[in-house]
Design an enzyme around this catalytic site. Sequence first.
Site, PDB file in Angstrom:
ATOM      1  N   ASP A 133     -23.396 -36.558  14.873  1.00 47.29           N
ATOM      2  CA  ASP A 133     -23.321 -35.413  13.959  1.00 47.29           C
ATOM      3  C   ASP A 133     -24.715 -34.916  13.583  1.00 47.29           C
ATOM      4  O   ASP A 133     -25.713 -35.651  13.689  1.00 47.29           O
ATOM      5  CB  ASP A 133     -22.522 -35.763  12.701  1.00 47.29           C
ATOM      6  CG  ASP A 133     -23.131 -36.890  11.890  1.00 47.29           C
ATOM      7  OD1 ASP A 133     -23.543 -37.904  12.496  1.00 47.29           O
ATOM      8  OD2 ASP A 133     -23.208 -36.775  10.644  1.00 47.29           O
ATOM      9  N   GLU A 193     -22.834 -39.815  10.128  1.00 52.31           N
ATOM     10  CA  GLU A 193     -24.011 -40.508   9.603  1.00 52.31           C
ATOM     11  C   GLU A 193     -24.713 -39.662   8.567  1.00 52.31           C
ATOM     12  O   GLU A 193     -25.233 -40.184   7.565  1.00 52.31           O
ATOM     13  CB  GLU A 193     -24.969 -40.847  10.753  1.00 52.31           C
ATOM     14  CG  GLU A 193     -26.115 -41.768  10.373  1.00 52.31           C
ATOM     15  CD  GLU A 193     -27.355 -41.023   9.845  1.00 52.31           C
ATOM     16  OE1 GLU A 193     -28.277 -41.685   9.323  1.00 52.31           O
ATOM     17  OE2 GLU A 193     -27.396 -39.777   9.965  1.00 52.31           O
TER      18      GLU A 193
END
Length: 382
Positions: free
Chosen positions: A73, A135
Amino acid sequence: MSDDVRNLLAKLLAFDTTSRNSNLEPIAFIQDYLIGFGMETQLFQDDVARKANLYARIGPAGEGGVMLSGHTDVVPVDGQQWTMPPFALTHHKGRYYGRGSADMKGFLACVLASVPAFVAQPLRMPLHLAFSYDEEVGCLGVRSLVAHLKVSPDKPAMCIVGEPTGMQPVYGHKGKLAMRCKVQGHACHSAYAPQGVNAIEYAAKLINKLTLLGSQLATTQNRCFDPPYSTLQVGTIHGGAALNIVPQDCQFDFEIRHLPDMQVDSVISELRQYADDELLPAMREVAASSDISFQPLSQYPGLLTDPQSDFARWLAQWSNNQAFTTVAFGTEGGLFDQAGVATLICGPGSMEQGHKPDEYVSVEQLERCMQMLANLRLWMLA
C-alpha cells in the site's frame, strides 16, 4: 540496471494501492509471477476479502532462512502538486518517479526481479517473501501473517524489511500507539453556559494533561534515536456546533511514538485515571450522561535488534555498508521480531522522498539493492 526491474516497477506503480483501496489486483499479479517460477504461495485475506497479504517461499522445507518483507500500500496523492503522473513510471535523469517508488515498490520490484536467480540454483535454506497491506495506516494488515508465522514449523530465522533507508542497515525504530479520545458533555444555550457541560473545555484539560505527560517522557532518553526520547502529540481535534451552543461533543486523536523498551500502557492508564478521578465527577454533577472514552486506532511495537549479532554482520556484508543506524518511522519489523524472527531494515530510496509529490527512487539505489540481494543469494547457496 536490468530491464526486469524497470518493467516490474512500472507494473507495480500502475496499481493505485492507496490504503483506502483494495490491493487484490497487484497481489494477484505478484502471485501469478511467483507461481510461474514454481514458488509456493499463500494468501491471508482481511475479513471482507478485499485485501490480502501474500506469503511465498522456495528452498528446503523446515524452519530457518531469510524473509524479505515489504508492503504493497501507499499513501494518498490527494491535495499534492505532482508534475509527473503518480501512478505511472517516469524515468528522468537517473530517477524513477511515481507514488510508492521509494516507499516501497522499488524494493518489491528488486525482490521480484531477483526471484529467477534464487530459483535457478539450490539453496541451503529457505527464502521467504512477505507482501503485506495497510502498513501505512498502522501496520494493520500484516498481523494475520505474523500470527501464522508464530505457530508455523517453517518460520524464518531472519527478516529484512526493505523500507527506504538509502541502503544503510537499520537495527531500530520507535513504536507507536495512536488513540482517539471522545468527550461527551451536555449542550445548552450559551446564555446559560453553567447549565451545560462544555466538551471542548474538558477536552482541553485532557490535552493539557497529555502535554505534561509528554514532558515527563522526555526525561528518559536513548541517544540511539532522534529525538532521543518518546514523544506525545495531539494531531486532530473536532468539536462544537455553533458559537451560541455549549458544545456537547468533542474528540481528538493523539499518538505516542515511544522508545522500544517503553511500557506505553502506563501513559494511557495515567490519562484514564485523571479523567475518572478529576474530570468526570465534576462533569456528572451537571449532567449524569457525561462521559470520556478512549479508543485505540493503531499500534505497533518498536524494534531494537542487536547490531553486533551475526545477522547484522551478514547484512553489513550483503549491503556493503558497515554503518548501522536507527530511523524515526515505524515498520512491521517490531511485529516480526516479537514473533521470534530477528529483523533488520534495509532498502533502496529515502523517506525524504517518500509520501511527497514527485516521489522517486534513484536508479543507483535500485542497483545497490539488486547487489545486496545477489550477495544474499550467494550466501544462501548450498
